[in-house]
Design an enzyme around this catalytic site. Sequence first.
Site, mmCIF file in Angstrom:
data_model
loop_
_atom_site.group_PDB
_atom_site.id
_atom_site.type_symbol
_atom_site.label_atom_id
_atom_site.label_comp_id
_atom_site.label_asym_id
_atom_site.label_seq_id
_atom_site.Cartn_x
_atom_site.Cartn_y
_atom_site.Cartn_z
ATOM 1 C CG ASN A 84 -2.380 -9.120 13.052
ATOM 2 O OD1 ASN A 84 -2.044 -9.602 11.971
ATOM 3 N ND2 ASN A 84 -2.795 -7.858 13.189
ATOM 4 C CG PHE A 113 -2.255 -9.366 3.261
ATOM 5 C CD1 PHE A 113 -3.038 -8.664 4.173
ATOM 6 C CD2 PHE A 113 -1.523 -8.642 2.329
ATOM 7 C CE1 PHE A 113 -3.086 -7.279 4.154
ATOM 8 C CE2 PHE A 113 -1.566 -7.242 2.296
ATOM 9 C CZ PHE A 113 -2.349 -6.565 3.224
ATOM 10 C CB SER A 133 -0.634 -5.116 6.286
ATOM 11 O OG SER A 133 -0.165 -6.250 6.998
ATOM 12 C CG ASN A 185 1.730 -8.407 10.090
ATOM 13 O OD1 ASN A 185 2.678 -8.196 10.838
ATOM 14 N ND2 ASN A 185 0.472 -8.194 10.448
ATOM 15 C CB THR A 186 2.911 -8.089 3.217
ATOM 16 O OG1 THR A 186 1.767 -8.910 3.488
ATOM 17 C CG2 THR A 186 3.465 -8.431 1.845
ATOM 18 C CE LYS A 237 -6.875 -0.294 8.282
ATOM 19 N NZ LYS A 237 -7.665 -1.497 8.640
ATOM 20 C CG ASN A 242 -3.215 -1.643 9.016
ATOM 21 O OD1 ASN A 242 -3.358 -2.468 9.914
ATOM 22 N ND2 ASN A 242 -3.315 -1.965 7.739
#
Length: 346
Positions: free
Chosen positions: A110, A114, A173, A175-176, A207, A236
């Site tokens: 994915n 966010f 994450s 993805n940022t 995390k 993660n």
Amino acid sequence: MSGLAKLGTRALHLLPPEAAHTASLAALKSGLVPAPSIIADPVLETSIAGLVLPNPVGLAAGYDKNGEIIDALLKLGFGFVECGAVTPKPQPGNPKPRVFRLSADRAVINRMGFNNAGLVALKARLSARLGRPGVVGVNLGANKESEDRTQDYVTSLQALDGLADFFTVNISSPNTPGLRALQSKAALDDLLTRVMAAKGAAPVFLKVAPDLKDEDLADIAASVRDNGLDALIVSNTTIERPDTLMSADRAEAGGLSGRPLFERSTALLKAFAQALGGAVPLIGVGGVEDAATAYAKIRAGASAVQLYSALVYEGPGLVAQINRGLAERLKADGFASVTDAVGVEV
């Protein structure tokens, strides 16, 4: 899992992944998903950071981003549920498509970014369910365009004080853009100092990513211990792509989760258990898909575990199934409780 639940899970796979996710939320919200048979077993009762859990199997953040179906999820048998990630301002996330099933690998990629309805919306939902049972946490993220990402965590933590049982600072994450840079020692110390100064009564967890070097691990362990974090969540999704991946979408950008993450995340979990020596409790995430993988995380040092991707393939009956198998394993090995098994292989 009931025949109806199995049929529903198969039907969802006929939809694109993000559409299937939305449909599953709607099904749980409407009460269409049959509640599995859950038998409470005292051997599964445990606690982490002062939170008493009926069992150690939790839902990882990312599924119920906006806290829409917390109670429905608890009815599936989760010992605790983590909603979010939430950011102070609403944001749409990355362009679609941004979720990919790797069915042959029992994995998911994915790059959601966010996407969520923002702090105000989540606060309203959490306020509305105050007083209901169940251990509920909130995963905190930072807005993509934020000029002070550390302040985003502080803002959300203070706004939601008293409305959740724990908070998770998510700096892992992929993805940022730039978010994982907050895992570097100086940035992490600054972040944790500010977050812990803003902390209310609820415990605060951190995390981390699975893609850490040895020196990163030592620095993070020191920061977590020195700043008095209440727990560490390992880990993660990964930006690495194992050579074993077979699915057509294996090269898509984003975070990989599910079965291929199990070995890497469990090895990191064990390394943190050794580095921290019991000073900070750990929650194991990554590739938990059955009782055997959940038990392996516990034996590697996790006081509790979380899952998400396995639900895509196994459906809503998975949680009760894992708990039954976990209870059997604990008893077969002579453990009177989950706590007795934590870290026996570290």
